[in-house]
Design a protein around this motif. Structure first.
Motif, PDB file in Angstrom:
ATOM      1  N   THR A 266       0.836  -1.209   0.000  1.00  0.00           N
ATOM      2  CA  THR A 266       0.000   0.000   0.000  1.00  0.00           C
ATOM      3  C   THR A 266       0.865   1.250   0.000  1.00  0.00           C
ATOM      4  N   ALA A 267       1.978   1.196   0.724  1.00  0.00           N
ATOM      5  CA  ALA A 267       2.882   2.343   0.765  1.00  0.00           C
ATOM      6  C   ALA A 267       3.461   2.638  -0.612  1.00  0.00           C
ATOM      7  N   ALA A 270       0.867   4.236  -2.748  1.00  0.00           N
ATOM      8  CA  ALA A 270       0.717   5.638  -2.341  1.00  0.00           C
ATOM      9  C   ALA A 270       1.830   6.491  -2.941  1.00  0.00           C
ATOM     10  N   TRP A 271       3.050   5.926  -3.005  1.00  0.00           N
ATOM     11  CA  TRP A 271       4.142   6.665  -3.619  1.00  0.00           C
ATOM     12  C   TRP A 271       3.887   6.865  -5.118  1.00  0.00           C
ATOM     13  N   ALA A 273       1.036   7.259  -6.559  1.00  0.00           N
ATOM     14  CA  ALA A 273       0.089   8.374  -6.653  1.00  0.00           C
ATOM     15  C   ALA A 273       0.805   9.710  -6.434  1.00  0.00           C
ATOM     16  N   ALA A 274       1.714   9.750  -5.453  1.00  0.00           N
ATOM     17  CA  ALA A 274       2.476  10.966  -5.200  1.00  0.00           C
ATOM     18  C   ALA A 274       3.397  11.283  -6.370  1.00  0.00           C
TER      19      ALA A 274
END
Length: 292
Positions: A266-267, A270-271, A273-274
């Motif tokens: 998940t991390a 998320a990266w 997306a960033a």
């Protein structure tokens, strides 16, 4: 708010219409139908021959799943080149032709124009990649009787790869000529995949430098990390079970570029997306400072 949204939607619409006008989508559609048809016939013949020779259904499923991953790998490179091809002239071509001067003379800001261009191309490239990926999986299902455990996730991951390539190409398009920006992005895409392969070998050979290079490339340009997500979505659980029971260590399994024991965390997602926010922000900043 409407003063921003309405011009943005106009740019998105014009970008999509331009893709249809240049017949890009029609050519891609025809080529996709041809490729899917040929691969479907190939799957059907190979499965039929395997059954006639007495191969077990488990062995056939293992073989079909690995063949599909190889097809998806080749298809991901085609999509990367397609995304680079349509993304490279997103800004550069309008600057070179002088069309952009006429567009920006209207009440449309540079940021609105760039984001609108990007959104329109994302809809074109992402929709094509997702639809063609699902079509290939459907053809494999009809030809062999087997389907991957997560077809939508697999097609979505391959489409996300294309969007990653497209986004970086748009950034380069704000500064580089069309051909140069597209070529650089495709080369970077290939280099990141090679770095991922070397990273797997680094785990097996206990070469820390190779592991670190692979980890860095998956952060800087996360296409290889998303490719691992596609592999994981295409692998039936029996493949992972057989690999685990084969007696090979996790280090040996990591050396296989077409195997993934787990999906991205998940991390990491998320990266990713960033990463889109950062790269698109850099593209907007670069375009604002570009002299026309």
């Amino acid at each position: 708010m409407s003063s921003i949204i309405l011009p943005l939607l106009v740019i998105v619409r014009l970008t999509i219409l331009d893709a249809f006008r240049r017949r890009i989508l029609w050519v891609l559609f025809i080529l996709t139908v041809v490729v899917v048809g040929i691969s479907g016939i190939g799957f059907e013949r190979l499965v039929t021959l395997a059954r006639q020779n007495g191969s077990s259904e488990l062995l056939i499923q293992l073989g079909v799943s690995q063949m599909l991953i190889v097809v998806a790998f080749m298809f991901s490179f085609i999509l990367a080149m397609t995304a680079a091809f349509i993304g490279a002239p997103a800004v550069a071509a309008d600057i070179e032709s002088g069309v952009l001067l006429a567009i920006l003379a209207r009440p449309i800001g540079r940021s609105t124009f760039l984001v609108g261009r990007w959104l329109g191309l994302v809809l074109v490239a992402g929709s094509y990649a997702l639809a063609s990926g699902l079509l290939e999986i459907l053809a494999m299902k009809l030809a062999s009787g087997y389907a991957p455990p997560d077809p939508l996730g697999a097609a979505g991951a391959i489409a996300l790869q294309a969007v990653l390539v497209l986004t970086l190409t748009v950034l380069f398009s704000t500064r580089l000529p069309s051909i140069a920006g597209g070529a650089i992005t495709v080369v970077l895409f290939g280099m990141c995949w090679i770095a991922g392969v070397l990273g797997g070998l680094g785990i097996y050979l206990k070469a820390d430098l190779l592991e670190q290079v692979a980890a860095i490339t998956r952060v800087v340009f996360p296409t290889d990390g998303i490719w691992r997500a596609a592999i994981f979505a295409l692998e039936p659980q029996v493949v992972i079970a057989v690999a685990s029971d084969s007696g090979r260590s996790s280090e040996q399994l990591a050396a296989n570029p077409f195997y993934a024991a787990t999906g991205p965390s998940t991390a990491y997602l998320a990266w990713v997306a960033a990463w889109f926010v950062i790269v698109l922000g850099l593209a907007v900043l670069s375009f604002r400072r570009r002299e026309l």
